[in-house]
Design an enzyme around this catalytic site. Structure first.
Site, PDB file in Angstrom:
ATOM      1  N   CYS A  87     133.799  45.967   9.312  1.00 24.96           N
ATOM      2  CA  CYS A  87     133.474  45.713   8.046  1.00 24.96           C
ATOM      3  C   CYS A  87     133.586  44.226   7.986  1.00 24.96           C
ATOM      4  O   CYS A  87     132.672  43.512   7.063  1.00 24.96           O
ATOM      5  CB  CYS A  87     134.128  46.271   6.818  1.00 24.96           C
ATOM      6  SG  CYS A  87     134.122  48.135   6.865  1.00 24.96           S
TER       7      CYS A  87
ATOM      8  N   HIS B 224     133.254  42.273   0.543  1.00 31.21           N
ATOM      9  CA  HIS B 224     133.063  43.820   1.157  1.00 31.21           C
ATOM     10  C   HIS B 224     132.803  44.988   0.237  1.00 31.21           C
ATOM     11  O   HIS B 224     133.770  44.909  -0.770  1.00 31.21           O
ATOM     12  CB  HIS B 224     133.991  43.809   2.226  1.00 31.21           C
ATOM     13  CG  HIS B 224     133.574  45.229   2.857  1.00 31.21           C
ATOM     14  ND1 HIS B 224     132.479  45.706   3.253  1.00 31.21           N
ATOM     15  CD2 HIS B 224     134.401  46.491   3.185  1.00 31.21           C
ATOM     16  CE1 HIS B 224     132.591  47.032   3.679  1.00 31.21           C
ATOM     17  NE2 HIS B 224     133.807  47.582   3.841  1.00 31.21           N
TER      18      HIS B 224
ATOM     19  N   ASN C 171     129.664  52.166   1.206  1.00 33.14           N
ATOM     20  CA  ASN C 171     130.228  51.036   2.235  1.00 33.14           C
ATOM     21  C   ASN C 171     129.250  51.261   3.378  1.00 33.14           C
ATOM     22  O   ASN C 171     129.471  52.291   4.120  1.00 33.14           O
ATOM     23  CB  ASN C 171     131.726  51.594   2.523  1.00 33.14           C
ATOM     24  CG  ASN C 171     132.125  50.682   3.614  1.00 33.14           C
ATOM     25  OD1 ASN C 171     131.635  49.798   4.177  1.00 33.14           O
ATOM     26  ND2 ASN C 171     133.630  50.912   3.983  1.00 33.14           N
TER      27      ASN C 171
END
Length: 336
Positions: A114, A253, A283
């Site tokens: 990520c 994020h 995500n």
């Protein structure tokens, strides 16, 4: 010495929507449960596309918005944990071919989960400011639906597919002020795709044990993420003699709304400063931050000269932050 600037941003999201109500039919969960714990309402799934396909579409638009010709791009780097192929060729090589970028162009992938886009910024900034390259295309692209177990409600509710891309070029204004990346490999087992590498090569046993899918210890990752993301931002603000009120947009994020809210409150960012896309995309790992930047850009919020603070945490563990002034054209001017 030349300065590096982010001169364009773009994204691509697959058309197929997988809603929480769809997941209710696939696994023991509910829309209410998912929204309460994650803030996610839906995510996009690339049914008939692979990672290089969605990365290509984001990259094409990023080049167009930069005002550069394809012949002027002299490097392409792709961050992904869901590449087209485990070993080779790299997804970046395939995207370069899809885009008809110059023969012989530097092209390679990185794997930082990520935090991938932050790592890309650091690499591109270094290449440009060293004089090694002039225009670097960076892409975070993920088809996480290919590595998610849709019988595991702890992970399948979280992840989606998508790509975000940007061009980093030499410029005298709106520079990438600072990028910081870090890692801690001692806790990698808490967020891992165990199988199909050299540790557990692909086999019937590997597949039967579902080692080819993402495995996550959610509670442990949550606690570490909040602490690490907060410290990362505090450190980079202090290093650059800035305060939170000098930041136009905080773009974390997009993993979980509870993580974002916890970090936002600790750092005193307002709702207006914080860019949120987790509800509609879930995500998307390395694509998460550039997709969020693009949303705010296309909404007309992010403009030329806007001060952005990016913050990410991912498997590895990896983490990083970046402070930059957006160097692209205003979206309204681009489409005038």
């Amino acid at each position: 010495m030349p300065k590096a600037s982010l001169i364009s941003i773009a994204a691509y999201t697959p058309s197929h929507v997988l809603s929480n109500f769809d997941l209710e039919k696939m696994v023991e969960t509910s829309d209410e449960w998912i929204v309460k714990r994650t803030g996610i309402k839906e995510r996009r799934i690339a049914k008939d596309e692979i990672t290089s396909d969605i990365g290509t579409k984001a990259g094409e638009l990023a080049i167009k918005r930069s005002g550069l010709k394809k012949e002027q791009i002299d490097a392409i780097i792709c961050a992904t944990i869901s590449p087209d192929h485990l070993c080779m060729p790299s997804t970046a090589c395939k995207i370069a071919a899809n885009l008809s970028l110059p023969h012989g162009i530097t092209a390679f992938d990185i794997s930082a989960a990520c935090t991938g886009f932050i790592y890309l910024l650091e690499i591109a900034k270094s290449l440009v400011e060293s004089g090694a390259k002039k225009n670097v295309l960076i892409i975070g692209a993920e088809k996480l639906s290919s590595v998610v177990d849709y019988t595991d409600r702890s992970t399948c509710i979280l992840f989606g597919d998508g790509a975000g891309a940007a061009v980093v070029s030499a410029s005298d204004e709106n520079e990438i002020l600072n990028v910081h990346t870090a890692s801690d490999g001692t806790q990698g087992e808490l967020l891992i795709t165990p199988g199909c590498g050299s540790a557990f090569p692909a086999s019937k046993e590997t597949l039967d044990k579902k080692l080819n899918f993402i495995h996550m210890a959610g509670n442990e990752v949550f606690k570490i993420a909040v602490q690490t993301l907060t410290k990362s931002v505090l450190d980079i603000l202090e290093k650059n003699n800035l305060t939170s009120d000098q930041i136009d947009f905080f773009i974390p994020h997009q993993a979980n709304i509870r993580i974002i809210e916890a970090v936002k409150q600790r750092l005193n960012f307002t709702d207006e400063q914080c860019v949120l896309t987790v509800a509609k995309y879930g995500n998307t790992s390395s694509a998460s931050i550039p997709m969020a930047i693009n949303d705010a850009y296309e909404d007309g919020r992010i403009k030329n000269g806007s001060m952005l603070l990016l913050d990410a945490f991912g498997g590895g563990f990896t983490w990083g932050s970046a402070i930059l002034k957006f160097g692209g054209k205003n979206y309204c001017d681009l489409n005038a």
